[in-house]
Motif scaffolding. Sequence first.
Motif, PDB file in Angstrom:
ATOM      1  N   SER A  93       1.004  -1.102   0.106  1.00 41.84           N
ATOM      2  CA  SER A  93       0.143   0.364   0.225  1.00 41.84           C
ATOM      3  C   SER A  93       0.999   1.341  -0.192  1.00 41.84           C
ATOM      4  O   SER A  93       0.713   2.380  -1.147  1.00 41.84           O
ATOM      5  N   PHE A  94       1.798   1.341   0.826  1.00 38.79           N
ATOM      6  CA  PHE A  94       3.135   2.054   0.592  1.00 38.79           C
ATOM      7  C   PHE A  94       3.224   2.813  -1.146  1.00 38.79           C
ATOM      8  O   PHE A  94       3.380   3.748  -1.110  1.00 38.79           O
ATOM      9  N   PHE A  95       3.602   2.068  -1.790  1.00 41.79           N
ATOM     10  CA  PHE A  95       4.161   1.692  -2.600  1.00 41.79           C
ATOM     11  C   PHE A  95       3.010   2.282  -3.983  1.00 41.79           C
ATOM     12  O   PHE A  95       3.857   2.463  -5.364  1.00 41.79           O
ATOM     13  N   GLY A  96       2.075   1.742  -3.270  1.00 41.78           N
ATOM     14  CA  GLY A  96       0.998   2.058  -4.328  1.00 41.78           C
ATOM     15  C   GLY A  96       0.386   1.094  -5.186  1.00 41.78           C
ATOM     16  O   GLY A  96       0.090   1.044  -6.187  1.00 41.78           O
ATOM     17  N   LEU A  97       0.823  -0.148  -4.752  1.00 46.42           N
ATOM     18  CA  LEU A  97       1.047  -1.567  -5.579  1.00 46.42           C
ATOM     19  C   LEU A  97      -0.324  -2.451  -4.980  1.00 46.42           C
ATOM     20  O   LEU A  97       0.261  -2.245  -3.417  1.00 46.42           O
ATOM     21  N   LYS A  98      -1.081  -3.754  -5.219  1.00 50.10           N
ATOM     22  CA  LYS A  98      -1.555  -4.636  -4.831  1.00 50.10           C
ATOM     23  C   LYS A  98       0.020  -5.844  -4.762  1.00 50.10           C
ATOM     24  O   LYS A  98       0.781  -5.979  -5.806  1.00 50.10           O
ATOM     25  N   PRO A  99       0.006  -6.415  -3.884  1.00 48.64           N
ATOM     26  CA  PRO A  99       0.254  -7.045  -3.486  1.00 48.64           C
ATOM     27  C   PRO A  99       0.251  -8.454  -4.531  1.00 48.64           C
ATOM     28  O   PRO A  99      -1.079  -8.734  -4.272  1.00 48.64           O
ATOM     29  N   THR A 100       1.251  -9.385  -5.441  1.00 50.14           N
ATOM     30  CA  THR A 100       0.795 -10.164  -5.746  1.00 50.14           C
ATOM     31  C   THR A 100       0.773 -11.897  -5.162  1.00 50.14           C
ATOM     32  O   THR A 100       1.146 -10.913  -4.368  1.00 50.14           O
ATOM     33  N   LEU A 101       0.394 -13.015  -5.833  1.00 52.65           N
ATOM     34  CA  LEU A 101       1.403 -14.042  -4.924  1.00 52.65           C
ATOM     35  C   LEU A 101       2.618 -14.282  -4.805  1.00 52.65           C
ATOM     36  O   LEU A 101       3.024 -14.448  -3.537  1.00 52.65           O
ATOM     37  N   ALA A 102       3.102 -14.266  -6.072  1.00 57.12           N
ATOM     38  CA  ALA A 102       4.942 -14.128  -5.479  1.00 57.12           C
ATOM     39  C   ALA A 102       5.307 -13.381  -4.619  1.00 57.12           C
ATOM     40  O   ALA A 102       6.210 -14.132  -4.042  1.00 57.12           O
ATOM     41  N   SER A 103       4.529 -12.477  -4.562  1.00 54.51           N
ATOM     42  CA  SER A 103       5.152 -11.064  -3.274  1.00 54.51           C
ATOM     43  C   SER A 103       4.678 -11.901  -1.868  1.00 54.51           C
ATOM     44  O   SER A 103       5.712 -11.551  -0.929  1.00 54.51           O
ATOM     45  N   LYS A 104       3.322 -13.005  -1.927  1.00 56.64           N
ATOM     46  CA  LYS A 104       3.287 -12.969  -0.424  1.00 56.64           C
ATOM     47  C   LYS A 104       3.663 -13.791  -0.335  1.00 56.64           C
ATOM     48  O   LYS A 104       4.168 -14.155   1.316  1.00 56.64           O
ATOM     49  N   LEU A 105       4.195 -14.862  -1.138  1.00 61.17           N
ATOM     50  CA  LEU A 105       5.350 -15.393  -0.665  1.00 61.17           C
ATOM     51  C   LEU A 105       6.156 -15.590  -0.190  1.00 61.17           C
ATOM     52  O   LEU A 105       6.814 -16.073   0.204  1.00 61.17           O
ATOM     53  N   ALA A 106       6.887 -14.311  -1.318  1.00 63.94           N
ATOM     54  CA  ALA A 106       8.523 -13.776  -0.627  1.00 63.94           C
ATOM     55  C   ALA A 106       8.805 -13.356   0.601  1.00 63.94           C
ATOM     56  O   ALA A 106       9.423 -13.217   1.834  1.00 63.94           O
ATOM     57  N   LEU A 107       7.543 -13.340   1.017  1.00 59.41           N
ATOM     58  CA  LEU A 107       7.306 -12.392   3.004  1.00 59.41           C
ATOM     59  C   LEU A 107       6.960 -13.496   3.076  1.00 59.41           C
ATOM     60  O   LEU A 107       7.450 -13.450   4.804  1.00 59.41           O
TER      61      LEU A 107
END
Length: 109
Positions: A93-107
């Motif tokens: 949200s800070f970046f103004g982006l919607k999280p993707t599945l890949a980014s959720k997994l990376a977190l």
Amino acid sequence: MVIRVFVASSSGSVAIKKRQQDVVRFLEANRIEFEEVDITMSEEKRQWMYKNIPEDRQPAQGNPLPPQIFSDDRYCGDYDGFFESKESNTVFSFFGLKPTLASKLALIF
């Protein structure tokens, strides 16, 4: 939409270098497309950064220190804002982006 991280490659401050690396590593690890803009190499880019940080987000004294983060021309914040959003799981949200599945997994990992 491009995330732009304004950095200073020739900063003598270890703290600033670590903060810049932290933002860049997060973006790389989450495969978020970004552009690193070195303000020490271009007076024009440095002035653009200074002019586009909202007045209420300017430091009381001196110039804003890198890293400063923008999404296209929208100001996202500085390192402190990035760090707080990361800690509260609102960094996309800070970046103004919607999280993707890949980014959720990376977190998670």
